[in-house]
Enzyme design. Structure first.
Site, PDB file in Angstrom:
ATOM      1  N   ASP A   1       0.826  -1.220   0.000  1.00  0.00           N
ATOM      2  CA  ASP A   1       0.000   0.000   0.000  1.00  0.00           C
ATOM      3  C   ASP A   1       0.851   1.257   0.000  1.00  0.00           C
ATOM      4  OD1 ASP A   1       0.872  -0.604   2.668  1.00  0.00           O
ATOM      5  OD2 ASP A   1      -0.646   0.756   3.461  1.00  0.00           O
TER       6      ASP A   1
ATOM      7  N   GLU B   1       0.276  -1.410   5.626  1.00  0.00           N
ATOM      8  CA  GLU B   1       1.341  -0.999   6.543  1.00  0.00           C
ATOM      9  C   GLU B   1       1.143   0.457   6.952  1.00  0.00           C
ATOM     10  OE1 GLU B   1       5.183   0.655   7.880  1.00  0.00           O
ATOM     11  OE2 GLU B   1       3.975   1.279   6.179  1.00  0.00           O
TER      12      GLU B   1
HETATM   13 ZN   LIG Z   1       6.742   2.342   4.044  1.00  0.00          ZN
END
Ligand SMILES: [Zn+2]
Length: 422
Positions: free
Chosen positions: A92, A187
């Site tokens: 992401d 993340e």
């Molecule tokens: Zn990163």
């Protein structure tokens, strides 16, 4: 190890091609979503990677329901007994800035001046924004067109890992033990390890999610959050003398006792801080949350004791007032887990040095997925991916950094292949 000019040339072309392709897949995560993955478009990049991993001869390729991609690379011949290592990067990009329709530009032969981003008037990357640009004179630098982030965080990491697999497939002189890849969703919204399958990961992992060339991170904050509840008493203000206990007003006085010099906006590098993030209430009651951060846990202990002593003082100063305090240890400095086995760090340092770079070890002013994995028993330092100014429309990466980070992965795998399994 020495990488020949021929291999370097192939590697550089391969890693640039992959990087430019991956950043054009929209994978912004969504901090308001409660699904896993938080945004379905992260699955698009996962699917592309699964197809490519098959072509690269990886085994046990899994793209699970949460969006994680796992794959195993069997060792070079004769190195089956070397220890396994894991290489991790995240799919992401941050939702702080749009990551849709990224239109990359390669600025050839950087001249040492500001870099203009054409799609937004007057938007340019200056040496003040990123002093490291001075070291990049003569290099080719990739940016977005100015209306999106670039996505080097962390598609540089993905491109570097995938390119290393290509090199291992094509050039058998690059030796390695068993390797497991793991690409994680979400993340950026702090959920990168929430649904991770720990059983799929080796005993040692590395994330490729760091900043500029040469950096190796294995220290983060020791993080606490204190929640305080002030319990007061409301009385008609015309008859309040010696009776009213104004909780919200007292709370505001309480927090004015927090030293201003110990705030995020007045600290850097290894300096810790208090960070008041929430304060609300009325005469009857007020609640507040304050974050406490430092790399050194003893310094945090001092900060916690300071708040406790303020609490006692205020309860004496305002008879009848009650203050309740809840403490939450959010995460620990990952160094406290890695200290037991610094070998994991030493090998990474050697891998960086072998690529001709100087190792820098800044302490992270936050947490990382590596911190959470280390806490779960898998020591996971963070290697540089090569980019700068993450989560910004000014994000950039020199192509040379893509090359060097891939070389570091090759060195790292070779160094681990010479180790004995524990
Ligand atoms: Zn990163």
């Amino acid at each position: 190890m020495n990488v020949s000019a021929e291999v370097q040339d192939f590697l550089l072309k391969n890693v640039i091609e992959r990087f430019l392709r991956y950043i054009q897949v929209w994978t912004t995560s969504d901090s308001n979503s409660s699904t896993h993955p938080s945004s379905l478009n992260q699955l698009d990049l996962g699917k592309i990677l699964v197809g490519e991993l098959k072509e690269l001869d990886l085994e046990n390729i899994v793209h699970d329901e949460f969006g994680y991609v796992y794959a195993d690379l069997p060792s070079s011949k004769g190195l089956e007994n070397a220890p396994s290592i894991g290489l991790i990067a995240h799919l992401d990009t941050s939702d702080a800035v749009s990551g849709k329709d990224v239109k990359p530009i390669i600025h050839k032969n950087y001249k040492g001046v500001s870099i203009k981003l054409p799609n937004v008037d007057d938007l340019e990357i200056t040496l003040k924004d990123a002093p490291e640009l001075e070291e990049y004179i003569g290099l080719d630098i990739i940016t977005s067109s100015g209306d999106t982030l670039l996505g080097a965080d962390d598609k540089a990491g993905i491109a570097e890992i995938m390119t290393a697999c290509k090199i291992w497939q094509k050039y058998s002189e690059f030796k390695h033990g068993p390797i497991t890849l793991c690409f994680t969703p979400d993340e950026e919204i702090g959920k990168g390890t929430e649904k991770i399958n720990k059983n799929r990961l080796p005993k040692v992992c590395y994330t490729l999610d760091g900043g500029k060339m040469g950096e190796l991170e294995y220290e983060c904050f020791d993080a606490w959050m204190a929640t305080l509840k002030f319990i007061g008493l409301s009385v008609h203000p015309g008859h309040a003398k010696n009776k009213m206990i104004n909780a919200i007003h007292i709370a505001s006085r309480f927090f004015s006792n927090i030293p201003e010099s110990e705030s995020p906006e007045h600290t850097e590098e290894r300096e810790g801080f208090f960070h008041l993030i929430d304060l609300k209430g009325d005469e009857e009651g007020a609640t507040a949350r304050i974050l406490i951060r430092d790399h050194d846990s003893e310094k945090n202990e001092r900060r916690i004791n300071y708040i406790k002593s303020l609490k006692d003082t205020f309860e004496v100063r305002y008879p009848g007032l009650k203050i309740e305090m809840d403490l939450l240890h959010q995460y620990k400095n990952m160094l406290s887990y890695l200290e037991k086995d610094t070998h994991v760090i030493e090998i990474a340092k050697k891998a960086i040095e072998e690529s001709g770079l100087q190792v820098e070890t800044p302490a992270i002013r936050g947490g990382t997925d590596g911190a959470r994995l280390s806490e779960m028993g898998i020591p996971t330092p963070n290697l540089f991916g090569g980019g700068s100014l993450f989560h910004s429309r000014k994000e950039f990466i020199p192509t040379f950094a893509l090359l060097k980070a891939t070389e570091v992965i090759l060195n790292l795998a070779q160094l681990w292949s010479l180790e004995k399994k524990k």
